[in-house]
Enzyme design. Structure first.
Site, PDB file in Angstrom:
ATOM      1  N   GLU A 165     -14.982 -83.470  85.528  1.00 15.19           N
ATOM      2  CA  GLU A 165     -16.214 -84.257  85.326  1.00 15.19           C
ATOM      3  C   GLU A 165     -16.176 -85.129  84.077  1.00 15.19           C
ATOM      4  O   GLU A 165     -17.097 -85.065  83.237  1.00 15.19           O
ATOM      5  CB  GLU A 165     -17.432 -83.338  85.329  1.00 15.19           C
ATOM      6  CG  GLU A 165     -17.643 -82.668  86.679  1.00 15.19           C
ATOM      7  CD  GLU A 165     -19.043 -82.093  86.877  1.00 15.19           C
ATOM      8  OE1 GLU A 165     -19.833 -82.092  85.929  1.00 15.19           O
ATOM      9  OE2 GLU A 165     -19.337 -81.663  88.009  1.00 15.19           O
ATOM     10  N   GLU A 368     -15.814 -78.593  93.601  1.00 16.06           N
ATOM     11  CA  GLU A 368     -17.061 -77.842  93.373  1.00 16.06           C
ATOM     12  C   GLU A 368     -18.110 -78.296  94.374  1.00 16.06           C
ATOM     13  O   GLU A 368     -18.155 -79.472  94.742  1.00 16.06           O
ATOM     14  CB  GLU A 368     -17.636 -78.062  91.960  1.00 16.06           C
ATOM     15  CG  GLU A 368     -16.876 -77.382  90.867  1.00 16.06           C
ATOM     16  CD  GLU A 368     -17.478 -77.611  89.473  1.00 16.06           C
ATOM     17  OE1 GLU A 368     -18.716 -77.757  89.362  1.00 16.06           O
ATOM     18  OE2 GLU A 368     -16.694 -77.652  88.515  1.00 16.06           O
TER      19      GLU A 368
HETATM   20  C1  BGP Z   1     -20.598 -78.843  87.120  1.00 16.26           C
HETATM   21  C2  BGP Z   1     -19.612 -78.221  86.170  1.00 16.26           C
HETATM   22  C3  BGP Z   1     -19.497 -76.748  86.226  1.00 16.26           C
HETATM   23  C4  BGP Z   1     -20.733 -76.008  86.668  1.00 16.26           C
HETATM   24  C5  BGP Z   1     -21.548 -76.721  87.716  1.00 16.26           C
HETATM   25  C6  BGP Z   1     -22.919 -76.174  87.944  1.00 16.26           C
HETATM   26  O1  BGP Z   1     -21.174 -79.954  86.509  1.00 16.26           O
HETATM   27  O2  BGP Z   1     -18.317 -78.746  86.370  1.00 16.26           O
HETATM   28  O3  BGP Z   1     -18.937 -76.320  85.025  1.00 16.26           O
HETATM   29  O4  BGP Z   1     -21.375 -75.313  85.733  1.00 16.26           O
HETATM   30  O5  BGP Z   1     -21.685 -78.086  87.458  1.00 16.26           O
HETATM   31  O6  BGP Z   1     -23.785 -76.640  86.947  1.00 16.26           O
HETATM   32  P1  BGP Z   1     -24.776 -75.718  86.174  1.00 16.26           P
HETATM   33  O7  BGP Z   1     -23.938 -74.679  85.540  1.00 16.26           O
HETATM   34  O8  BGP Z   1     -25.442 -76.603  85.165  1.00 16.26           O
HETATM   35  O9  BGP Z   1     -25.727 -75.189  87.177  1.00 16.26           O
END
Ligand code: BGP
Length: 469
Positions: A165, A368
């Site tokens: 990201e 993801e």
């Molecule tokens: C993405 C990231 C992750 C993860 C996910 C969920 O942006 O790559 O590291 O955490 O989002 O987000 P959050 O943890 O804010 O719910």
């Protein structure tokens, strides 16, 4: 298009799931690991520190065995830069090298392909203190780190991801805890200079990977969400194109084609924020070729036109931002929301992969996708997360439709394999197939439990996505 003749997913489809080091490992300042920016940040009020997380550091064998039980073909995890190089440069921590070597071997024991992210939000603090990515030297520091990874793991790791990201680091680094703007007069100049260095570092590392690890495949891992216009008003269309360029295409145009997106270039020029580009930089960019596009997808974004005199604001990974004269976030009334307010848009998943494939024509790997929720452990040790099953099912259906339409999908790695600490909403925002028995501040016994989604995903993998029921 309504599809009546659907294709099957490829036989070698990479089913798995993801984690990141700073959110799952714990042992954050022990076993020789140095501090990263995540270890020194002030965590959001009411959320846990990052010292224990899911304690994957001590539980990795048990956790990977559970992944194998689900039938994983791959496991995406990140390497903590400061576990390998406590300062980010200089001396190597052999214990860190050995830890990831053991994790990789444990995966291979079960025929699980390790999918390694080199950098997931955890810049070494010693590098940050010197100015982080804003310094030109950061490029070589990252390349040096990557070289150590290829030397030590290149014999066993075939799939690599460069930077997780990068677009979110640039757009919402304050939410993720990676961005310090105190005393900065032109934030765009700072952020997009850092971005330029990350792009250069990525291009060099992709080339290095191909030179050092024959047969390996490497790609970027931005967060890509197609941006919808709020209406068919022509100005809303322009706004959507603007935000698509700023949020998505800048990163992929550069990774794939080695050139700056023209709309973003103009946006930066308007803000006196064009990055300093040294002679030879664009040649370096042109030499980095990804083998595939890894991407994180949670939902689409929607924007409307924004007048020049509006106020600017930033959101989180899922949007909410506003740039005067460029775009303004719009809450899409057609979408449901998670308990944490994130929009849910499975059709938009397909729209996003269609758009990416028509632009870049590279294989794509979902790195993801998932649903954060307040899961509850019942007295008899169960977690009934039917809402997560529903979310994942509806997204996998869209992958299958996209594949039927000719899109080349390599695999699906939802977030997350196991419960871990969210970027800014603590452990109570759970994503995993595996439940970790701890609360925000009470570590309990850290025991692992199989959620209902665990059994469901196992069946999905066993049938290569044919049985989603
Ligand atoms: C993405 C990231 C992750 C993860 C996910 C969920 O942006 O790559 O590291 O955490 O989002 O987000 P959050 O943890 O804010 O719910």
């Amino acid at each position: 298009m309504i599809i009546t003749k659907s294709k099957k997913l490829p036989e070698n489809f990479l089913w798995g799931a993801s984690t990141s080091a700073y959110q799952v490992e714990g042992a954050n300042l022990t076993h020789g690991k140095g501090p990263s920016v995540q270890d020194v940040k002030t965590v959001p009020e009411g959320t846990s520190e990052l010292d224990v997380c899911a304690d994957f550091y001590h539980h990795y064998k048990e956790d990977i065995a559970l992944m194998a039980e689900m039938g994983f073909k791959t496991f995406r995890f990140s390497v903590a830069w400061t576990r390998i190089l406590p300062k980010g440069f200089g001396e190597i921590n052999q214990e860190g090298i050995d830890f990831y070597s053991d994790v990789i071997d444990e995966c291979l024991k079960y025929n699980i392909e390790p999918l390694v992210t080199m950098f997931h939000f955890d810049l070494p603090y010693e590098i940050e203190k010197k100015g982080g990515w804003s310094r030109r030297e950061s490029v070589d520091e990252f390349v040096n780190f990557a070289k150590i990874l290829f030397e030590n793991y290149g014999d066993r790791v075939k799939y690599w991801l460069t930077i997780n990201e990068q677009n979110m680091l640039t757009l919402v680094g304050d939410v993720i805890g990676t961005c310090n703007l105190s005393g900065v007069t032109n934030k765009y100049k700072k952020l997009y200079q850092e971005n330029h260095h990350m792009l250069l570092a990525q291009a060099k590392v992709m080339k290095l990977c191909h030179d050092m690890v024959p047969g390996a495949k490497i790609g970027p891992a931005p967060n890509i969400s197609l941006v919808y216009p709020a209406s068919c008003k022509p100005k809303d269309i322009l706004a959507a194109q603007n935000f698509n360029a700023i949020r998505n295409w800048l990163y992929l145009d550069m990774a794939v084609w080695g050139r700056y997106n023209n709309l973003v270039w103009k946006f930066l020029e308007e803000h006196d924020a064009l990055p300093d580009i040294e002679e030879g930089d664009m040649d370096i960019m042109a030499q980095g070729h990804p083998d595939f596009i890894g991407f994180n997808y949670y939902s689409t974004a929607t924007v409307e036109w924004n007048e020049a005199n509006a106020e600017a604001s930033s959101g989180d990974q899922q949007g909410g931002s506003c740039e005067p004269g460029v775009y303004k976030n719009f809450s899409n009334p057609n979408l449901l929301h998670t308990e944490f307010g994130w929009e849910i848009d499975p059709d938009g998943f397909r729209a996003t992969v269609r758009e990416m494939y028509s632009r870049y024509h590279l294989p794509m790997l979902v790195t993801e996708n998932g649903l954060g929720a307040y899961d509850k452990l019942t007295e008899d040790g169960k977690i009934h997360d039917d809402y997560r099953i529903e979310y994942l099912r509806r997204h996998i259906e869209q992958i299958k439709l996209a594949v039927s339409e000719g899109v080349d999908m390599m695999g699906y790695c939802p977030w997350s394999a196991i419960d871990l600490i969210s970027t800014h909403e603590g452990i109570v925002k759970r994503y995993g197939f595996i439940y970790v028995n701890r609360d925000e501040f009470d570590l309990k016994d850290m025991a692992r439990y199989r959620k209902d989604s665990f059994y469901w995903y196992k069946k999905v993998i066993a049938t290569n996505g044919e049985d989603l029921g």
